[in-house]
Structures are given as C-alpha cells and as structure tokens.
Design a protein around this motif. Structure first.
Motif, PDB file in Angstrom:
ATOM      1  N   ARG A 221       7.198  15.226  13.183  1.00 41.29           N
ATOM      2  CA  ARG A 221       7.221  14.653  14.529  1.00 41.29           C
ATOM      3  C   ARG A 221       8.125  13.421  14.580  1.00 41.29           C
ATOM      4  N   ALA A 222       8.062  12.597  13.544  1.00 42.95           N
ATOM      5  CA  ALA A 222       8.851  11.370  13.537  1.00 42.95           C
ATOM      6  C   ALA A 222      10.342  11.659  13.422  1.00 42.95           C
ATOM      7  N   GLU A 223      10.719  12.683  12.674  1.00 41.82           N
ATOM      8  CA  GLU A 223      12.136  13.036  12.565  1.00 41.82           C
ATOM      9  C   GLU A 223      12.693  13.486  13.914  1.00 41.82           C
ATOM     10  N   GLU A 224      11.915  14.254  14.659  1.00 40.20           N
ATOM     11  CA  GLU A 224      12.339  14.646  16.007  1.00 40.20           C
ATOM     12  C   GLU A 224      12.475  13.422  16.904  1.00 40.20           C
ATOM     13  N   HIS A 225      11.519  12.501  16.786  1.00 39.46           N
ATOM     14  CA  HIS A 225      11.557  11.253  17.558  1.00 39.46           C
ATOM     15  C   HIS A 225      12.825  10.460  17.232  1.00 39.46           C
ATOM     16  N   LEU A 226      13.139  10.337  15.950  1.00 42.47           N
ATOM     17  CA  LEU A 226      14.329   9.585  15.548  1.00 42.47           C
ATOM     18  C   LEU A 226      15.601  10.197  16.121  1.00 42.47           C
ATOM     19  N   GLU A 227      15.624  11.526  16.205  1.00 40.69           N
ATOM     20  CA  GLU A 227      16.837  12.185  16.690  1.00 40.69           C
ATOM     21  C   GLU A 227      17.097  11.852  18.154  1.00 40.69           C
ATOM     22  N   TRP A 228      16.058  11.964  19.011  1.00 41.83           N
ATOM     23  CA  TRP A 228      16.324  11.636  20.411  1.00 41.83           C
ATOM     24  C   TRP A 228      16.556  10.144  20.606  1.00 41.83           C
ATOM     25  N   GLU A 229      15.952   9.312  19.747  1.00 37.91           N
ATOM     26  CA  GLU A 229      16.243   7.876  19.832  1.00 37.91           C
ATOM     27  C   GLU A 229      17.701   7.584  19.485  1.00 37.91           C
ATOM     28  N   GLU A 230      18.242   8.312  18.504  1.00 38.19           N
ATOM     29  CA  GLU A 230      19.647   8.109  18.154  1.00 38.19           C
ATOM     30  C   GLU A 230      20.545   8.429  19.349  1.00 38.19           C
ATOM     31  N   PHE A 231      20.258   9.536  20.016  1.00 38.90           N
ATOM     32  CA  PHE A 231      21.003   9.887  21.222  1.00 38.90           C
ATOM     33  C   PHE A 231      20.853   8.802  22.289  1.00 38.90           C
ATOM     34  N   SER A 232      19.619   8.391  22.547  1.00 37.09           N
ATOM     35  CA  SER A 232      19.380   7.388  23.585  1.00 37.09           C
ATOM     36  C   SER A 232      20.064   6.071  23.254  1.00 37.09           C
ATOM     37  N   ARG A 233      20.075   5.728  21.965  1.00 36.15           N
ATOM     38  CA  ARG A 233      20.722   4.475  21.563  1.00 36.15           C
ATOM     39  C   ARG A 233      22.208   4.490  21.916  1.00 36.15           C
ATOM     40  N   THR A 234      22.866   5.622  21.669  1.00 37.21           N
ATOM     41  CA  THR A 234      24.297   5.694  21.989  1.00 37.21           C
ATOM     42  C   THR A 234      24.519   5.550  23.484  1.00 37.21           C
ATOM     43  N   ARG A 235      23.651   6.135  24.289  1.00 41.07           N
ATOM     44  CA  ARG A 235      23.817   6.042  25.736  1.00 41.07           C
ATOM     45  C   ARG A 235      23.519   4.632  26.235  1.00 41.07           C
ATOM     46  N   LEU A 236      22.478   4.001  25.712  1.00 41.58           N
ATOM     47  CA  LEU A 236      22.148   2.638  26.128  1.00 41.58           C
ATOM     48  C   LEU A 236      23.248   1.659  25.717  1.00 41.58           C
ATOM     49  N   ALA A 237      23.816   1.859  24.515  1.00 36.93           N
ATOM     50  CA  ALA A 237      24.888   0.988  24.048  1.00 36.93           C
ATOM     51  C   ALA A 237      26.133   1.122  24.914  1.00 36.93           C
ATOM     52  N   ALA A 238      26.274   2.282  25.559  1.00 34.58           N
ATOM     53  CA  ALA A 238      27.423   2.505  26.445  1.00 34.58           C
ATOM     54  C   ALA A 238      27.126   2.088  27.881  1.00 34.58           C
TER      55      ALA A 238
END
Length: 280
Positions: A221-238
């Motif tokens: 579950r945590a690995e799936e969570h980390l994956e969408w957080e990585e995506f969200s981080r790139t969008r928030l940083a942009a």
C-alpha cells in the motif's frame, strides 16, 4: 540455538543459551525483502498506511533521532526494564556482568537488527554505552531505540548505527532507578507496544512499529502511495493546484495514469539500452 532469518513461512526461533546457565528467547524474523521495501518508504507514509489498516498510532513517542540522516529498518530485539529493587539488581557495574540482561539482548543480534528498549522514560540510567554498542555494531546491528538514555553518546554516535533516544546520561544501566528484567518479550516503548520481531522503521521523523503480520500489506500500500505522491510532487513543483493534486483527486487520475505509463516506457527503454551496452 541461534536466531534465524525467515521467509514467508515464519517460525519462532527457540531460546538461546546466551551465557552458561542463562537462556533468553529468540525472535521470528520477517522476510528481508519486505524489510528493505519498508526502509525505502519512510516512517511518515508507513504511519499513515498503518492507520488506514486500523492501527491508530504506530509511532514511538519520546525517543527522538540523535543521528541525523540515519534511516533504518529491521526486526525488533526487545529489552524490558523495571524499577530497580536492590536485592535483585547488581550494585557494581562490573560484578558478575553476565547476570545483567541488557547484555543478553545484544547476544541475539544479527545483521539488520534493531534493539528496542522499554526504559520507562527514565533519564538517569544509561542502558548501553560505547563498548556494548561497539559490539552490537560489529554484529551488524543497525539501530537502537531507547525510551530512556544511553551514555558515551559522543563515541556511540560515531559507530555508524542509528540512535533514537530520550536523552543521555553519564550513569551506567543499573546505577539509579532501573534494572534490566526481560529479553525478547513484548514491551511498551514510548507508549507503543513492540512485539519481538516486529519491523521497526526509523528516520529523521522518529520510529514506527510495523506488526510482522501486516508488513507485506503495508509495503504494498505504501509503495502505491509513494508513486502517486511522486507524480503530485512534480505537478505541485510546477505550480499545480494543491486541491487537485494533494491528495490525488479522481479528476487528476487520468493524468496520473498517463504519467505512470510514460514513466514505465522510459524505464523499459533505459533497461533495453543497458542490455545492449552489456552485449557489446
């Protein structure tokens, strides 16, 4: 009988004669692969996923990180301390040392282990010092979580093991208010129950306890969570909208799925390029 690492077919390690005439129980160790996955995830995500699995709080409260940047994960070896009673505790630090059970928890150490100590929040008793922690590090131990203190902190902090502590003191383990009582039994460390063999993950946020029976589910579950957080981080940083990307909304999910496919294709391309290079 030595403790043994185990895979998915867990079994309880038997008692070990850690000194002549003294036997202390071993632990059941989790799959090392699952432990490595949990180490890569971090405590904040693990704590949240455990909460969603029904464990209200897995965080050990009190011991704080004293070796900045250290991240560890490993099965728990546990030591329980009780209030000192003079007819049961040794008065001299070096008198008949093998009667002191804080030594015996270290005799079980294997590479990757974490020692967890219920020291009752006491700030006057140094459960371990440099010499004993040097031994632990040489056995491959990676971290120590103490709801209390150690001594020789300056030297101990340079041994390459992670330290999560309430404090430090010049006193030895049974000099004042505590005495070691039991090895590899369930303990309460910082208000959290730790069962021997549970996976302890610790980093700059603190330490959390993953029940061995939930370790695989938490990792997935945590690995799936980390994956969408990585995506969200790139969008928030942009400059993306926090309301859209954190937490990930259903409106943003098609964008996320496209990002996942693109990233998987890039990774596969990189792997094929590496394979071509190896064949040259």
């Amino acid at each position: 009988m030595p403790d043994e690492a185990i895979g998915t077919s867990a079994r309880r390690a038997g008692a070990a004669e850690t000194s002549p005439g003294i036997s202390t129980p071993g632990i059941t160790r989790p799959d090392p692969g699952v432990v490595a996955r949990l180490r890569a995830i971090g405590t904040a995500t693990i704590s949240g996923e455990l909460n969603r699995l029904g464990v209200r709080s897995a965080a050990i409260t009190g011991p704080v990180p004293r070796t900045p940047g250290a991240t560890v994960a490993g099965p728990a070896l546990t030591l329980q301390c009780l209030p000192k009673r003079e007819d049961l505790a040794l008065a001299d630090e070096y008198a008949d040392p093998e009667r002191s059970l804080h030594r015996h928890v270290l005799y079980h150490a294997r590479p990757g282990d974490v020692v967890v100590v219920d020291a009752r929040g006491d700030l006057e008793s140094g459960i371990f010092g440099e010499m004993m922690l040097t031994y632990f590090a040489a056995q491959g131990g990676v971290g120590v979580v103490v709801d209390g203190c150690i001594r020789d902190f300056g030297s101990a902090s340079r041994l390459g093991i992670g330290l999560w502590l309430r404090g430090t003191t010049p006193n030895f383990h049974s000099q004042t208010a505590l005495m070691p009582h039991a090895v590899n039994v369930p303990v309460a460390c910082g208000g959290t129950t730790v069962v021997p063999g549970d996976v302890v993950v610790a980093d700059d946020d603190g330490a959390v306890v993953v029940p061995i029976a939930l370790a695989e589910a938490v990792a997935e579950r945590a690995e799936e969570h980390l994956e969408w957080e990585e995506f969200s981080r790139t969008r928030l940083a942009a400059g993306g909208d926090l309301r859209r990307y954190y937490p990930l909304t259903e409106a943003a999910r098609p964008e996320y799925e496209a990002w996942r496919r693109s990233r998987a294709e890039q990774q596969q391309g990189a792997q094929r390029a590496e394979q071509r290079e190896e064949r040259r």
